[in-house]
Design a protein around this motif. Structure first.
Motif, PDB file in Angstrom:
ATOM      1  N   GLY A 215       9.062  -2.201  -7.185  1.00 22.57           N
ATOM      2  CA  GLY A 215       8.413  -1.881  -5.979  1.00 22.57           C
ATOM      3  C   GLY A 215       7.133  -0.774  -6.142  1.00 22.57           C
ATOM      4  N   SER A 216       7.427  -0.102  -7.617  1.00 18.91           N
ATOM      5  CA  SER A 216       6.378   0.828  -7.881  1.00 18.91           C
ATOM      6  C   SER A 216       5.189   0.470  -8.803  1.00 18.91           C
ATOM      7  N   LEU A 217       5.289  -0.852  -8.942  1.00 13.92           N
ATOM      8  CA  LEU A 217       4.417  -1.952  -9.983  1.00 13.92           C
ATOM      9  C   LEU A 217       3.383  -2.269  -9.317  1.00 13.92           C
ATOM     10  N   SER A 218       2.102  -2.230  -9.560  1.00 11.40           N
ATOM     11  CA  SER A 218       0.897  -2.848  -9.234  1.00 11.40           C
ATOM     12  C   SER A 218       0.866  -4.304  -9.937  1.00 11.40           C
ATOM     13  N   LYS A 219       0.054  -5.155  -9.319  1.00 15.87           N
ATOM     14  CA  LYS A 219      -0.042  -6.551  -9.954  1.00 15.87           C
ATOM     15  C   LYS A 219      -0.616  -6.421 -11.583  1.00 15.87           C
ATOM     16  N   LEU A 261       7.299  -7.961  -6.486  1.00 15.54           N
ATOM     17  CA  LEU A 261       6.377  -8.609  -7.410  1.00 15.54           C
ATOM     18  C   LEU A 261       5.559  -9.484  -6.729  1.00 15.54           C
ATOM     19  N   SER A 262       4.253  -9.798  -7.523  1.00 11.24           N
ATOM     20  CA  SER A 262       3.316 -10.697  -6.760  1.00 11.24           C
ATOM     21  C   SER A 262       3.528 -12.085  -7.291  1.00 11.24           C
ATOM     22  N   TYR A 263       2.769 -13.117  -6.681  1.00 11.35           N
ATOM     23  CA  TYR A 263       3.257 -14.271  -7.025  1.00 11.35           C
ATOM     24  C   TYR A 263       2.798 -14.669  -8.335  1.00 11.35           C
ATOM     25  N   ASP A 264       1.837 -14.224  -8.997  1.00 11.67           N
ATOM     26  CA  ASP A 264       1.643 -14.529 -10.067  1.00 11.67           C
ATOM     27  C   ASP A 264       2.423 -14.154 -11.233  1.00 11.67           C
ATOM     28  N   ILE A 461      -0.173   3.153   4.053  1.00  7.60           N
ATOM     29  CA  ILE A 461      -0.767   3.642   2.642  1.00  7.60           C
ATOM     30  C   ILE A 461       0.016   2.814   1.597  1.00  7.60           C
ATOM     31  N   ASP A 462      -0.194   3.155   0.543  1.00  6.18           N
ATOM     32  CA  ASP A 462       0.622   2.213  -0.680  1.00  6.18           C
ATOM     33  C   ASP A 462       1.577   2.826  -1.091  1.00  6.18           C
ATOM     34  N   ARG A 463       2.684   2.444  -1.836  1.00  2.88           N
ATOM     35  CA  ARG A 463       3.999   2.728  -2.266  1.00  2.88           C
ATOM     36  C   ARG A 463       3.628   3.987  -3.042  1.00  2.88           C
ATOM     37  N   LYS A 464       3.024   4.053  -4.049  1.00  5.73           N
ATOM     38  CA  LYS A 464       2.644   5.022  -4.831  1.00  5.73           C
ATOM     39  C   LYS A 464       2.337   6.211  -4.071  1.00  5.73           C
ATOM     40  N   THR A 465       1.414   6.378  -3.042  1.00  3.21           N
ATOM     41  CA  THR A 465       1.011   7.586  -2.168  1.00  3.21           C
ATOM     42  C   THR A 465       2.202   7.972  -1.348  1.00  3.21           C
ATOM     43  N   LEU A 466       3.094   6.970  -1.030  1.00  3.57           N
ATOM     44  CA  LEU A 466       4.261   7.278  -0.253  1.00  3.57           C
ATOM     45  C   LEU A 466       5.002   8.077  -0.953  1.00  3.57           C
TER      46      LEU A 466
END
Length: 477
Positions: A215-219, A261-264, A461-466
């Motif tokens: 959940g905390s990982l960007s693509k 997780l992103s689709y890719d 907001i994005d998860r990292k900001t939260l």
């Protein structure tokens, strides 16, 4: 030389497996019926049997019993189709070593056969060196999973409710296998603890357990965190990085909030699970991996599939066994057990003796909905023990505002909540802004039942900001 018997009503599978395993040093016999197999086993001792679940004259469950009557030491591996996986799980419980699902891959079969023999050899060594009075392995395992048993310094607490007993039963059932497991439960129910327990009671318990919060990982970061990267493969890659799969080699990889997780990345993950090899970002070299996968989600992955958020083929690849963790409000009988365990833990942390919990607080605990589940209970206990003088009873004063409000005990003139109550200067603009931000985040978290992903979406907001704001405002959910 090890003797292997293959039982399958498809002649092509018998021929393929016989030639393949024969090339790798095994003495292999084949048959297409259960009755012929039993006759062969009475005439010759087989170290391992690969048995199709569906045969013309019997099924795998009955054949498993018959094989163990003839020779209890024979290792049995079940070959099964996708629709029979649940049955295969029950057969493992009844004594099968593991199962293989069709289509069959020769390398996967060879790897499992080697592991089965290695496991049998290790068991024989342990029995030879273990005192007789120590008890059999099933008895030891039952002790490890019994109520309130200390696994690792009281790390795990087992409940007494029906939901808790069913949870423990499922952990005991799936832990010895290599099945991929989906753990579903609300935020704070203890999904990672269940994953730890599965690993702890598995055949991989001496190997690494690696947890990754998807959940905390960007693509951009997900591929690197999962599979690793080579030095210079992208801007900022100043060193070679070992990914989570390599870190967990031989052990268990726990992927929390996998639906984020992103689709890719889901496509790449499916390839890794099917081919059992990874490639680091920026590398063409394939690295074989042997890792058990456990994933967790606070939303049903089947519903994520229907919404197009999660790949259906990846879901079916992971869904060999699903464990549901009931929320705390559905297992209120376990409240005293968890409360006592957390009080004892906090007493050790703070090096102080806490007093008794007042009857009013117990009533509040029983009536409260616990949207943050076990994690929220633990935080409430930590806060209450910290605020209450040593050896004095824990009263309603030490509980968070939202609990007192739900119990209708909060004086109407009190408006400042939580940890920000210490900010007494109401005219300080920064204090007012922080207080408003704190209240808004708390209210949104309550609305979405403490699902941080949904909360971030509602707050725009994005998860990292939260996560950063939760740390800043000392909100521990």
């Amino acid at each position: 030389m090890k003797n292997i018997l293959i039982i399958d009503d498809e002649i092509n599978i018998c021929t393929l497996l016989s030639k393949f395993l024969g090339k790798h040093g095994f003495d292999v016999d084949t048959t297409m019926t259960g009755n012929a197999a039993l006759k062969m086993m009475k005439e010759k001792t087989y170290d391992l049997v690969l048995c199709d679940y569906r045969l013309k004259d019997t099924d795998g469950a009955q054949l498993l019993q018959d094989i163990h009557q003839i020779n209890p030491a024979t290792i049995v591996i079940i070959i099964t189709g996708y629709t029979d996986v649940r049955v295969a799980v029950e057969m493992v419980k009844n004594g099968a070593y593991d199962y293989l699902s069709k289509p069959l891959y020769p390398d996967e079969i060879l790897n499992l056969v080697h592991k089965a023999f290695a496991h049998k050899d290790a068991e024989q060594e342990r029995r030879a060196s273990r005192p007789v009075e120590s008890g059999s392995e099933p008895e030891v395992r039952e002790t490890l999973l019994s109520r309130n048993q200390d696994d690792k310094n009281n790390k795990y607490v087992y409940g007494e409710s029906e939901g808790a007993k069913e949870l423990i039963r499922q952990i005991k059932l799936v832990a010895p296998t290599d099945y991929s497991v989906i753990i579903f439960g609300e935020t704070g129910t203890g999904k990672e603890s269940v994953a730890h327990l599965i690993h702890h009671h598995s055949k991989r318990n001496q190997q690494p357990f690696v947890a990754l919060d998807c959940g905390s990982l960007s693509k951009e970061l997900a591929a690197s965190e999962l599979f690793g990267h080579e030095k210079g493969s992208f801007t900022g890659a100043i060193n070679t990085k070992i990914g989570a799969f390599e870190q967990a080699q031989g052990g268990t990889l726990f992927l929390d909030e996998i639906s984020n997780l992103s689709y890719d990345i889901q496509v790449a993950l499916l390839r890794v699970l099917q081919e059992k090899v990874i490639r680091r970002v920026g590398s063409l070299k394939e690295i074989p991996i042997d890792v058990r996968i456990i994933v967790a989600s606070n939303e049903k992955l089947s519903e994520s599939v229907q919404r197009g958020k999660f790949r259906e083929d990846l879901f079916h690849r992971l869904n060999e066994f699903t464990i549901y963790i009931p929320p705390l409000r559905e297992r209120r009988e376990d409240l005293p057990l968890f409360t006592t365990a957390f009080v004892n833990q906090v007493e050790r942390e703070l090096d102080k003796s806490c007093g008794k919990i007042s009857s009013e607080v117990w009533d509040c605990f029983q009536q409260y909905s616990w949207p943050g589940n076990i994690r929220e209970l633990k935080n409430v206990i930590r806060r209450a023990c910290l605020l209450t003088p040593e050896m004095e009873d824990i009263t309603m004063i030490a509980l968070p505002l939202e609990m007192k409000e739900s119990f209708n005990q909060l004086p109407e003139e009190v408006h400042i909540s939580g940890e920000l109550a210490m900010m007494s200067n109401d005219n300080d603009l920064k204090t007012v802004a922080l207080q408003a931000e704190y209240n808004k985040i708390i209210n949104v978290l309550k609305e979405v039942k403490y699902n941080k992903t949904k909360a971030a979406q509602v707050l725009n907001i994005d998860r990292k900001t939260l996560y950063n704001k939760l740390r800043l405002l000392n909100i521990n959910y």
